[in-house]
Design an enzyme around this catalytic site. Structure first.
Site, PDB file in Angstrom:
ATOM      1  N   ASP A   8       0.864  -1.167   0.000  1.00 60.06           N
ATOM      2  CA  ASP A   8       0.000   0.000   0.000  1.00 60.06           C
ATOM      3  C   ASP A   8       0.915   1.235   0.000  1.00 60.06           C
ATOM      4  O   ASP A   8       2.106   1.129   0.308  1.00 60.06           O
ATOM      5  CB  ASP A   8      -0.877  -0.060   1.262  1.00 60.06           C
ATOM      6  N   ARG A   9       0.400   2.388  -0.374  1.00 59.21           N
ATOM      7  CA  ARG A   9       1.246   3.588  -0.373  1.00 59.21           C
ATOM      8  C   ARG A   9       0.988   4.472   0.853  1.00 59.21           C
ATOM      9  O   ARG A   9       1.848   4.592   1.734  1.00 59.21           O
ATOM     10  CB  ARG A   9       1.022   4.406  -1.657  1.00 59.21           C
ATOM     11  N   ASP A  10      -0.220   5.055   0.913  1.00 62.07           N
ATOM     12  CA  ASP A  10      -0.514   6.048   1.961  1.00 62.07           C
ATOM     13  C   ASP A  10      -0.713   5.365   3.320  1.00 62.07           C
ATOM     14  O   ASP A  10      -1.575   4.496   3.469  1.00 62.07           O
ATOM     15  CB  ASP A  10      -1.765   6.851   1.592  1.00 62.07           C
TER      16      ASP A  10
HETATM   17 MG   LIG Z   1      -3.123   3.037   3.360  1.00 52.85          MG
END
Ligand SMILES: [Mg+2]
Ligand SMILES: [Zn+2]
Length: 177
Positions: free
Chosen positions: A17-19
């Site tokens: 995942d990024r954020d």
């Molecule tokens: Mg996230």
């Protein structure tokens, strides 16, 4: 077509995942200058990369579908992240994003498997050989949906995850163990 064999003991493909996982979650991050690496994120990714893992990002960016920012805005944040990681000696192999809003009912918004499906076609890996890392229960649900080898939650309650860690250095240690 490449036949996938003997992948059982190979370094896994890591779906990140990024954020909230690699960078601070700014709640619909829209501007490149808001990109801020989380503590130990670059170090953890470097460790995974050195262990031979392929690093793929799968990120829901419904801010596009909701009209909060544009694809061009998103691409600027992605470019800034790539540059910041390059400065730390990390290269992401691929970045996949879902631009849709939940109301679109698309096949790619996590926890649906669409982004992983796309990545697997491109990189020719079996879903079961993935490790999924994210900060939300929906990331862990994605891991379950694709039958991932391991689902790791970061900075949150363990829930249905196989492991809960504080940062990506700890995640790298779990993968290597
Ligand atoms: Mg996230
Ligand atoms: Zn989508």
């Amino acid at each position: 077509m490449t036949k996938i064999t003997g992948t059982k003991n190979a370094a896994p493909v890591v779906i990140l995942d990024r954020d909230g996982t690699i960078i601070a979650d700014k709640n619909y991050l829209a501007r490149a200058e808001q990109v801020e690496l989380l503590p130990n994120a670059a170090a953890g990714l470097r460790q995974m990369q050195r262990a031979g893992c392929r690093l793929l990002v799968a990120t829901n960016q419904s801010g596009i579908g909701r009209g909060y920012f544009t694809v061009a805005d998103y691409e600027k944040t992605a470019a800034r992240l790539a540059a910041m990681l390059a400065d730390e000696g990390v290269r992401l192999d691929g970045v996949y994003y879902c631009p849709h809003s939940p109301a679109d009912g698309c096949a790619c918004r996590k926890p649906r498997a669409g982004l992983v499906e796309r990545a697997a076609r491109e990189w020719r890996f079996a879903w079961r050989d993935c490790v999924v890392i994210g900060d939300k229960p929906s990331d862990i649900e994605l891991g379950k949906n694709i039958g991932a080898r391991l689902s790791i939650i970061i900075g949150a309650e363990k829930g249905a995850a196989d492991a809960a860690v504080a940062d990506l250095v700890e995640a790298a240690a779990v993968i290597e163990s």
